[in-house]
Every structure is written in structure tokens, then in C-alpha cells.
Design an enzyme around this catalytic site. Sequence first.
Site, PDB file in Angstrom:
ATOM      1  N   HIS A 186     -10.461   7.024   1.449  1.00  0.00           N
ATOM      2  CA  HIS A 186      -9.059   6.893   1.007  1.00  0.00           C
ATOM      3  C   HIS A 186      -8.972   5.850  -0.094  1.00  0.00           C
ATOM      4  O   HIS A 186      -9.813   4.957  -0.181  1.00  0.00           O
ATOM      5  CB  HIS A 186      -8.165   6.484   2.188  1.00  0.00           C
ATOM      6  CG  HIS A 186      -8.508   5.121   2.731  1.00  0.00           C
ATOM      7  ND1 HIS A 186      -9.555   4.920   3.608  1.00  0.00           N
ATOM      8  CD2 HIS A 186      -7.972   3.896   2.489  1.00  0.00           C
ATOM      9  CE1 HIS A 186      -9.642   3.630   3.885  1.00  0.00           C
ATOM     10  NE2 HIS A 186      -8.712   2.971   3.207  1.00  0.00           N
ATOM     11  N   HIS A 218     -10.496   0.865  -3.152  1.00  0.00           N
ATOM     12  CA  HIS A 218     -11.881   0.863  -2.699  1.00  0.00           C
ATOM     13  C   HIS A 218     -12.820   1.542  -3.691  1.00  0.00           C
ATOM     14  O   HIS A 218     -12.490   2.596  -4.243  1.00  0.00           O
ATOM     15  CB  HIS A 218     -12.001   1.624  -1.378  1.00  0.00           C
ATOM     16  CG  HIS A 218     -11.221   1.042  -0.239  1.00  0.00           C
ATOM     17  ND1 HIS A 218     -11.306  -0.279   0.129  1.00  0.00           N
ATOM     18  CD2 HIS A 218     -10.349   1.619   0.649  1.00  0.00           C
ATOM     19  CE1 HIS A 218     -10.523  -0.488   1.183  1.00  0.00           C
ATOM     20  NE2 HIS A 218      -9.927   0.640   1.514  1.00  0.00           N
ATOM     21  N   ASP A 232      -4.511  -0.726  -1.915  1.00  0.00           N
ATOM     22  CA  ASP A 232      -5.829  -0.606  -1.325  1.00  0.00           C
ATOM     23  C   ASP A 232      -6.669   0.047  -2.430  1.00  0.00           C
ATOM     24  O   ASP A 232      -6.264   1.067  -3.004  1.00  0.00           O
ATOM     25  CB  ASP A 232      -5.706   0.307  -0.092  1.00  0.00           C
ATOM     26  CG  ASP A 232      -6.689  -0.011   1.005  1.00  0.00           C
ATOM     27  OD1 ASP A 232      -7.072  -1.180   1.161  1.00  0.00           O
ATOM     28  OD2 ASP A 232      -7.072   0.934   1.740  1.00  0.00           O
ATOM     29  N   ASP A 287       0.793  -1.250   0.000  1.00  0.00           N
ATOM     30  CA  ASP A 287       0.000   0.000   0.000  1.00  0.00           C
ATOM     31  C   ASP A 287       0.822   1.295   0.000  1.00  0.00           C
ATOM     32  O   ASP A 287       0.543   2.216   0.775  1.00  0.00           O
ATOM     33  CB  ASP A 287      -0.981   0.004   1.190  1.00  0.00           C
ATOM     34  CG  ASP A 287      -2.000  -1.128   1.107  1.00  0.00           C
ATOM     35  OD1 ASP A 287      -1.918  -1.950   0.173  1.00  0.00           O
ATOM     36  OD2 ASP A 287      -2.877  -1.199   1.988  1.00  0.00           O
ATOM     37  N   CYS A 346      -2.430  -3.065   7.424  1.00  0.00           N
ATOM     38  CA  CYS A 346      -2.248  -3.921   6.253  1.00  0.00           C
ATOM     39  C   CYS A 346      -0.956  -4.725   6.275  1.00  0.00           C
ATOM     40  O   CYS A 346      -0.933  -5.861   5.809  1.00  0.00           O
ATOM     41  CB  CYS A 346      -2.413  -3.089   4.989  1.00  0.00           C
ATOM     42  SG  CYS A 346      -4.130  -2.512   4.838  1.00  0.00           S
ATOM     43  N   LYS A 348      -6.891  -4.858  -3.410  1.00  0.00           N
ATOM     44  CA  LYS A 348      -7.674  -5.390  -2.283  1.00  0.00           C
ATOM     45  C   LYS A 348      -8.646  -4.333  -1.778  1.00  0.00           C
ATOM     46  O   LYS A 348      -8.464  -3.145  -2.032  1.00  0.00           O
ATOM     47  CB  LYS A 348      -6.732  -5.831  -1.154  1.00  0.00           C
ATOM     48  CG  LYS A 348      -5.939  -4.687  -0.561  1.00  0.00           C
ATOM     49  CD  LYS A 348      -4.918  -5.197   0.427  1.00  0.00           C
ATOM     50  CE  LYS A 348      -4.157  -4.091   1.084  1.00  0.00           C
ATOM     51  NZ  LYS A 348      -5.003  -3.126   1.834  1.00  0.00           N
TER      52      LYS A 348
HETATM   53  C1  VGL Z   1      -4.974   0.500   5.599  1.00  0.00           C
HETATM   54  C2  VGL Z   1      -6.588   1.367   6.967  1.00  0.00           C
HETATM   55  C3  VGL Z   1      -7.533   1.285   5.962  1.00  0.00           C
HETATM   56  C4  VGL Z   1      -3.548   0.096   5.420  1.00  0.00           C
HETATM   57  C5  VGL Z   1      -5.906   0.392   4.574  1.00  0.00           C
HETATM   58  O1  VGL Z   1      -3.058   0.081   4.273  1.00  0.00           O
HETATM   59  O2  VGL Z   1      -2.891  -0.219   6.435  1.00  0.00           O
HETATM   60  N1  VGL Z   1      -5.340   0.980   6.775  1.00  0.00           N
HETATM   61  N2  VGL Z   1      -7.173   0.793   4.767  1.00  0.00           N
HETATM   62 ZN    ZN Z   2      -8.511   0.921   3.134  1.00  0.00          ZN
END
Ligand code: VGL
Ligand code: ZN
Length: 200
Positions: free
Chosen positions: A76, A43, A41, A3, A146, A101
Site C-alpha cells: 500500500h 513506502h 504514508d 493518511d 496512524c 512517513k
Molecule cells: C496505516 C497500516 C499500515 C495507517 C499505515 O495509515 O493507519 N496502517 N500503514
Molecule cells: Zn503503511
Amino acid sequence: MVDLQNDFFPGGALGVPKANAIFPLANQIQDHFELIIASKDWHPKNHKSFSENHPSHKAFDIVELNGLSQILWPIHCVQETKGAEFHPQLRIDKIRKIIYKGTDPNIDSYSAFFDNMHNKSTELDLYLRNQNVKHLYILGLATDYCVQYTVLDAIQLDFKTSVILDGCFGINKSSGDIETAIENMKKAGATIINSHDIAC
Ligand code: VGL
Ligand code: ZN
């Protein structure tokens, strides 16, 4: 590499403190590995982990989502937005595979292997087995989310797993979260190393 997207760097929607210090380490260390994989990440806008999609709640509240405890995050890493792009300082020419993901609006996915219910898997496990990978070295963001869940799943899936700790930064929503995550990873069987432990 977990990420390493704009939104997780300071100034981003869910900026991880000090995460800029991941450079140039994350770039230089790639020379020592045969196969570089990056997770994103990723979404949809209507993702249920976003506090904005729960009108009576604010960011960092905790709710129950399909039986799981869910921290509500600011919006995010929305698909196809600037925030979801790799940080411009990240070296991307060696990345051979990107794992997306968190694409199902109804469930979060901290791990790069499975959603948080362990119901659906990403392509990662199959890809690694096809490539005959036995040992994973993991760095990225965030240590306490993550990175931690990716490492725990990797160990459960029987990969030898090393965490490059100076290449990981955490959110520390509650003080001690990062330490707890490191302890959890160690207890599960991860090897904690630093970038200078990687042979030149
Ligand atoms: C993450 C919170 C929400 C991460 C991803 O990459 O650690 N944390 N989505
Ligand atoms: Zn996230």
C-alpha cells in the site's frame, strides 16, 4: 489530516471500512483552522511491512522486525503510485505542509512524528515548533494505527491534542481495536471531540 490516501479508502489496497464518510467533513472543517498539515504514508516498494516481501507469510500475519512486533500489510501507499495520492475528493488547496512517513524500508512508521522505534523523526515536530503551534486537531485514517500513534506522540511532545472522532475511521483488525485506541488516546491526555464541537 492523517493518511487520506487512495489506498486507505474502500476499494484501495488497505481500505478502511466506511472511510468515505470522512467527506465532506474533512473538507469543510479546514475553514476553521489556520494551518493544515497532511501526512502521507510513503513506502518504497521493498518496504518490510509488506507481506509480499515476506514470502512465507500472508497479509495480517505478525512477525518480528528488528525487535518490534510488526503486522504485515498488503502492499500500500508505494511512493509515486496512484494508491499513495490523496483521495480525489479531499480538498488540498489549504494544505501547507505534507509530512512523508514510512520511507525507510526497514521500519514502519505509524506516527507522523517518529518511526515505530522512535529512532528517527519526520520534519513534523520541528515544523510545528517553528510555526509556534500549541494545539493540534487530528483526524484521518486509521484510528487504530496512524491516528492513534500520531496522537500519542503529539501528547508526549507536549502539544495540546484534540481528536476529531467523527473524522476518524479504523481498521479494527481485531474487534475492539478502535475502542482500545480511543481509550489509549484519552488516557494519554487527548481530548476527544466531534466536528460539530468546532466553533463556527
Ligand atoms: C496505516 C497500516 C499500515 C495507517 C499505515 O495509515 O493507519 N496502517 N500503514
Ligand atoms: Zn503503511
